[in-house]
Write a protein that holds these residues in place. Sequence first.
Motif, PDB file in Angstrom:
ATOM      1  N   GLU A  40       0.838  -1.214   0.000  1.00 30.83           N
ATOM      2  CA  GLU A  40       0.000   0.000   0.000  1.00 30.83           C
ATOM      3  C   GLU A  40       0.867   1.257   0.000  1.00 30.83           C
ATOM      4  O   GLU A  40       0.485   2.277  -0.564  1.00 30.83           O
ATOM      5  CB  GLU A  40      -0.934  -0.011   1.202  1.00 30.83           C
ATOM      6  CG  GLU A  40      -2.045  -1.042   1.091  1.00 30.83           C
ATOM      7  CD  GLU A  40      -2.818  -1.238   2.382  1.00 30.83           C
ATOM      8  OE1 GLU A  40      -2.651  -0.446   3.333  1.00 30.83           O
ATOM      9  OE2 GLU A  40      -3.598  -2.206   2.432  1.00 30.83           O
ATOM     10  N   ALA A  41       2.039   1.182   0.632  1.00 38.07           N
ATOM     11  CA  ALA A  41       2.976   2.319   0.645  1.00 38.07           C
ATOM     12  C   ALA A  41       3.759   2.401  -0.665  1.00 38.07           C
ATOM     13  O   ALA A  41       4.598   3.277  -0.825  1.00 38.07           O
ATOM     14  CB  ALA A  41       3.933   2.190   1.828  1.00 38.07           C
ATOM     15  N   ARG A  42       3.492   1.495  -1.568  1.00 39.20           N
ATOM     16  CA  ARG A  42       4.098   1.441  -2.911  1.00 39.20           C
ATOM     17  C   ARG A  42       5.599   1.177  -2.892  1.00 39.20           C
ATOM     18  O   ARG A  42       6.312   1.613  -3.785  1.00 39.20           O
ATOM     19  CB  ARG A  42       3.763   2.691  -3.716  1.00 39.20           C
ATOM     20  CG  ARG A  42       2.291   2.889  -3.931  1.00 39.20           C
ATOM     21  CD  ARG A  42       2.007   4.083  -4.809  1.00 39.20           C
ATOM     22  NE  ARG A  42       0.611   4.441  -4.790  1.00 39.20           N
ATOM     23  CZ  ARG A  42      -0.308   3.922  -5.600  1.00 39.20           C
ATOM     24  NH1 ARG A  42       0.023   3.009  -6.462  1.00 39.20           N
ATOM     25  NH2 ARG A  42      -1.565   4.323  -5.523  1.00 39.20           N
ATOM     26  N   LEU A  43       6.051   0.480  -1.863  1.00 35.52           N
ATOM     27  CA  LEU A  43       7.454   0.078  -1.841  1.00 35.52           C
ATOM     28  C   LEU A  43       7.664  -1.059  -2.836  1.00 35.52           C
ATOM     29  O   LEU A  43       8.624  -1.064  -3.589  1.00 35.52           O
ATOM     30  CB  LEU A  43       7.883  -0.351  -0.441  1.00 35.52           C
ATOM     31  CG  LEU A  43       9.320  -0.855  -0.323  1.00 35.52           C
ATOM     32  CD1 LEU A  43      10.315   0.220  -0.742  1.00 35.52           C
ATOM     33  CD2 LEU A  43       9.613  -1.319   1.080  1.00 35.52           C
ATOM     34  N   THR A  75      11.272   2.884  13.085  1.00 31.32           N
ATOM     35  CA  THR A  75      10.932   3.807  12.008  1.00 31.32           C
ATOM     36  C   THR A  75       9.494   3.541  11.563  1.00 31.32           C
ATOM     37  O   THR A  75       9.137   2.381  11.337  1.00 31.32           O
ATOM     38  CB  THR A  75      11.883   3.605  10.807  1.00 31.32           C
ATOM     39  OG1 THR A  75      13.228   3.724  11.262  1.00 31.32           O
ATOM     40  CG2 THR A  75      11.613   4.608   9.703  1.00 31.32           C
ATOM     41  N   PRO A  76       8.672   4.572  11.437  1.00 30.54           N
ATOM     42  CA  PRO A  76       7.309   4.350  10.929  1.00 30.54           C
ATOM     43  C   PRO A  76       7.363   3.713   9.532  1.00 30.54           C
ATOM     44  O   PRO A  76       8.285   3.992   8.749  1.00 30.54           O
ATOM     45  CB  PRO A  76       6.716   5.750  10.864  1.00 30.54           C
ATOM     46  CG  PRO A  76       7.537   6.565  11.816  1.00 30.54           C
ATOM     47  CD  PRO A  76       8.913   5.967  11.783  1.00 30.54           C
ATOM     48  N   ILE A  77       6.389   2.889   9.227  1.00 27.48           N
ATOM     49  CA  ILE A  77       6.427   2.122   7.991  1.00 27.48           C
ATOM     50  C   ILE A  77       6.502   3.001   6.740  1.00 27.48           C
ATOM     51  O   ILE A  77       7.241   2.698   5.804  1.00 27.48           O
ATOM     52  CB  ILE A  77       5.255   1.113   7.916  1.00 27.48           C
ATOM     53  CG1 ILE A  77       5.551   0.064   6.851  1.00 27.48           C
ATOM     54  CG2 ILE A  77       3.947   1.813   7.658  1.00 27.48           C
ATOM     55  CD1 ILE A  77       4.737  -1.185   6.991  1.00 27.48           C
ATOM     56  N   GLU A  78       5.781   4.120   6.737  1.00 33.02           N
ATOM     57  CA  GLU A  78       5.820   5.007   5.568  1.00 33.02           C
ATOM     58  C   GLU A  78       7.215   5.590   5.380  1.00 33.02           C
ATOM     59  O   GLU A  78       7.727   5.673   4.270  1.00 33.02           O
ATOM     60  CB  GLU A  78       4.792   6.144   5.695  1.00 33.02           C
ATOM     61  CG  GLU A  78       3.349   5.680   5.719  1.00 33.02           C
ATOM     62  CD  GLU A  78       2.893   5.204   7.102  1.00 33.02           C
ATOM     63  OE1 GLU A  78       3.626   5.405   8.101  1.00 33.02           O
ATOM     64  OE2 GLU A  78       1.819   4.593   7.182  1.00 33.02           O
ATOM     65  N   ALA A  79       7.853   5.985   6.483  1.00 32.26           N
ATOM     66  CA  ALA A  79       9.208   6.531   6.423  1.00 32.26           C
ATOM     67  C   ALA A  79      10.204   5.445   6.016  1.00 32.26           C
ATOM     68  O   ALA A  79      11.110   5.699   5.219  1.00 32.26           O
ATOM     69  CB  ALA A  79       9.599   7.139   7.768  1.00 32.26           C
ATOM     70  N   ALA A  80      10.031   4.242   6.551  1.00 28.37           N
ATOM     71  CA  ALA A  80      10.917   3.132   6.192  1.00 28.37           C
ATOM     72  C   ALA A  80      10.837   2.856   4.692  1.00 28.37           C
ATOM     73  O   ALA A  80      11.865   2.660   4.034  1.00 28.37           O
ATOM     74  CB  ALA A  80      10.549   1.880   6.983  1.00 28.37           C
TER      75      ALA A  80
END
Length: 116
Positions: A40-43, A75-80
């Motif tokens: 979902e974070a598009r990683l 680290t927050p998942i979006e930042a990671a």
Amino acid sequence: MTSDNPLNDRLDDDDYPAYSMGRAAEMLGTTPAFLRAIGEARLITPLRSEGGHRRYSRYQLRIAARARELVDKGTPIEAACRIVILEDQLEEAQRINAEYRRAAAEAAERAGSSSA
């Protein structure tokens, strides 16, 4: 098996989507929810099987493992995910830069030897 076997090509291909979500989560020591979250974070964008199930490649698992390391350190998942994306972009830029430098050095060497 011979090297002409297409299966060998897939087994050696880092981008071949060989792992189901359950197997990928097990290999990473995480949950399917983590894999969905980084998707979902598009990683990573898993490919889908004909039945619609998510399939992951070895390359995607390495990316997910790096994100998990950062999340495990707080680290927050979006930042990671953003950090991993930037690390990947930096690595690619450094690879391209090295290729350009190598090509420039070869061109300079050829120019030097032809003027002698």
